[in-house]
Write a protein that holds these residues in place. Structure first.
Motif, PDB file in Angstrom:
ATOM      1  N   ARG A  41      22.140 -47.266  26.366  1.00 41.00           N
ATOM      2  CA  ARG A  41      22.251 -48.583  26.996  1.00 41.00           C
ATOM      3  C   ARG A  41      22.682 -48.433  28.447  1.00 41.00           C
ATOM      4  O   ARG A  41      22.573 -49.354  29.242  1.00 41.00           O
ATOM      5  N   ASP A  42      23.218 -47.261  28.819  1.00 45.55           N
ATOM      6  CA  ASP A  42      23.545 -46.968  30.215  1.00 45.55           C
ATOM      7  C   ASP A  42      23.248 -45.489  30.448  1.00 45.55           C
ATOM      8  O   ASP A  42      23.882 -44.612  29.850  1.00 45.55           O
ATOM      9  N   ARG A  43      22.254 -45.242  31.326  1.00 43.77           N
ATOM     10  CA  ARG A  43      21.788 -43.867  31.515  1.00 43.77           C
ATOM     11  C   ARG A  43      22.739 -43.045  32.375  1.00 43.77           C
ATOM     12  O   ARG A  43      22.710 -41.824  32.342  1.00 43.77           O
ATOM     13  N   THR A  44      23.543 -43.709  33.202  1.00 39.37           N
ATOM     14  CA  THR A  44      24.475 -42.956  34.055  1.00 39.37           C
ATOM     15  C   THR A  44      25.651 -42.459  33.226  1.00 39.37           C
ATOM     16  O   THR A  44      26.040 -41.294  33.320  1.00 39.37           O
ATOM     17  N   LEU A  45      26.205 -43.346  32.419  1.00 43.10           N
ATOM     18  CA  LEU A  45      27.408 -42.989  31.657  1.00 43.10           C
ATOM     19  C   LEU A  45      27.083 -42.435  30.261  1.00 43.10           C
ATOM     20  O   LEU A  45      27.997 -42.170  29.491  1.00 43.10           O
ATOM     21  N   ASN A  46      25.791 -42.283  29.962  1.00 44.05           N
ATOM     22  CA  ASN A  46      25.378 -41.847  28.615  1.00 44.05           C
ATOM     23  C   ASN A  46      26.015 -42.721  27.535  1.00 44.05           C
ATOM     24  O   ASN A  46      26.658 -42.215  26.601  1.00 44.05           O
ATOM     25  N   LEU A  47      25.849 -44.015  27.680  1.00 45.40           N
ATOM     26  CA  LEU A  47      26.336 -44.940  26.641  1.00 45.40           C
ATOM     27  C   LEU A  47      25.180 -45.217  25.690  1.00 45.40           C
ATOM     28  O   LEU A  47      24.091 -45.597  26.121  1.00 45.40           O
TER      29      LEU A  47
END
Ligand code: PMV
Length: 333
Positions: A41-47
């Protein structure tokens, strides 16, 4: 949207990044997901879009040794061989480590040894990043808990947040935008009879990275909208099976979850398949064995290798049927 730097500042609030210990060595186990993480759901934070659940592989993982250098450049050995700054692994490693260093200081001599093939879908990046954060924790004397290290490891590779513990670990996907509630939680149970069989179909680098493949699947696969429901059902069944030590339910839910993940990828555009001829033959063999009443199941990650799930009493049968299998005992008790 948050940056990795903001999250690191949050986790390390009040901690310094001044060297406290010049030398150290740590280890983190690899982990195999029984219920998979596939899609962010968030590619920067690997969520992740969903929770997942894994089993750690005991002695299969990454050893990370470091020493502070009084030199101009970092030095890295990967599995005993010196690699230079052009190497993919070197770049991935230092783009992560440099999130924590001030002006690229201190320079480090790093020796990282993986007891599993790198980038062959055997989860080496998970143990790799988990070992790096454990190493930095010693270098800088942060004294962070495994939960805090899990938050940091996730920024390197999502599945790394499950590699801070032995045994079963659930990655709670969390709902916060800063991801502070998205970390590994160890399950308080052991299953000493459980065995994992590693079947290596290829140790080549993956044809497509899991990061890339997840993004394509999420954007283009018509089946992806069903994935969260699939995970919810499989995760519930796996957790109950673990609590009740019901191996049939554990195997069925784990295998079904892996098949659903790969089916979802096959429906993407372009279609993604990690399997090769050996993978396909082993899958058929496992299904045939079950028809013959042998309780063995498989799971498969982002690579052609297969991981067998079985119980201790089938050890000799499995060795005979799959002569090249490497058998892991996840619990030492
Ligand atoms: O953490 P990554 O980016 O290496 O992705 C891991 C993806 C799978 O191994 C296929 C599934 C999982 O949950 O480990």
């Amino acid at each position: 949207m948050y940056s990795k730097e903001q999250i690191i500042a949050n986790v390390l609030a009040g901690k310094s990044n001044v060297v406290q210990q010049e030398k150290g060595a740590v280890y983190a186990p690899a982990n195999i997901a029984l219920c998979k993480y596939w899609g962010k759901r968030d590619r920067t934070l690997n969520l992740p879009m969903t929770p997942s659940l894994s089993i750690s592989l005991a002695q299969k993982g990454s050893h990370f040794a470091f020493e502070v250098l009084n030199e101009e450049k970092d030095r890295v050995k990967l599995n005993g061989i010196a690699i230079d700054a052009q190497h993919d692994f070197y770049q991935r490693l230092f783009s992560f480590i440099n999130l924590f260093r001030r002006n690229d200081e201190p320079r480090l001599n790093i020796d990282i040894t993986s007891t599993i093939p790198i980038a062959a879908g055997l989860a080496s990046s998970a143990s790799g990043f988990a070992s790096v954060v454990k190493g930095l924790n010693i270098l800088y004397g942060w004294q962070l808990s495994c939960s805090e290290l899990s938050l940091l490891a996730r920024l390197g590779s999502g599945s790394a947040c499950r590699s801070l513990w032995d045994g079963f670990v659930e990655w709670q996907h969390g709902s916060r935008d800063d991801g502070m509630d998205s970390l590994g939680i160890p399950l308080d149970l052991v299953w000493p009879q459980l065995r994992i069989g590693l079947l290596l179909a290829s140790s080549d680098k993956k044809s497509i990275s899991s990061r890339e493949a997840m993004a394509i699947t999420k954007q283009t696969s018509p089946l992806y909208s069903l994935w969260p429901e699939q995970v919810a059902a499989d995760l519930a069944m796996i957790k109950t099976a673990l609590a009740e030590k019901n191996f049939t339910d554990l195997g069925e839910a784990s295998e079904r979850n892996a098949i659903a993940m790969h089916a979802t990828m096959l429906e993407a555009t372009p279609a993604i398949s990690y399997s090769n001829a050996k993978t396909a033959a082993w899958v058929q063999q496992v299904w045939q064995l079950r028809q013959d009443n042998m309780p063995v199941y498989f799971t498969q990650d982002a690579g052609p290798n297969l991981k067998l799930l079985f119980l201790e009493d089938r050890y000799t049968d499995i060795l005979q049927l799959f002569p090249d299998v490497e058998i892991i005992k996840p619990f030492s008790v």
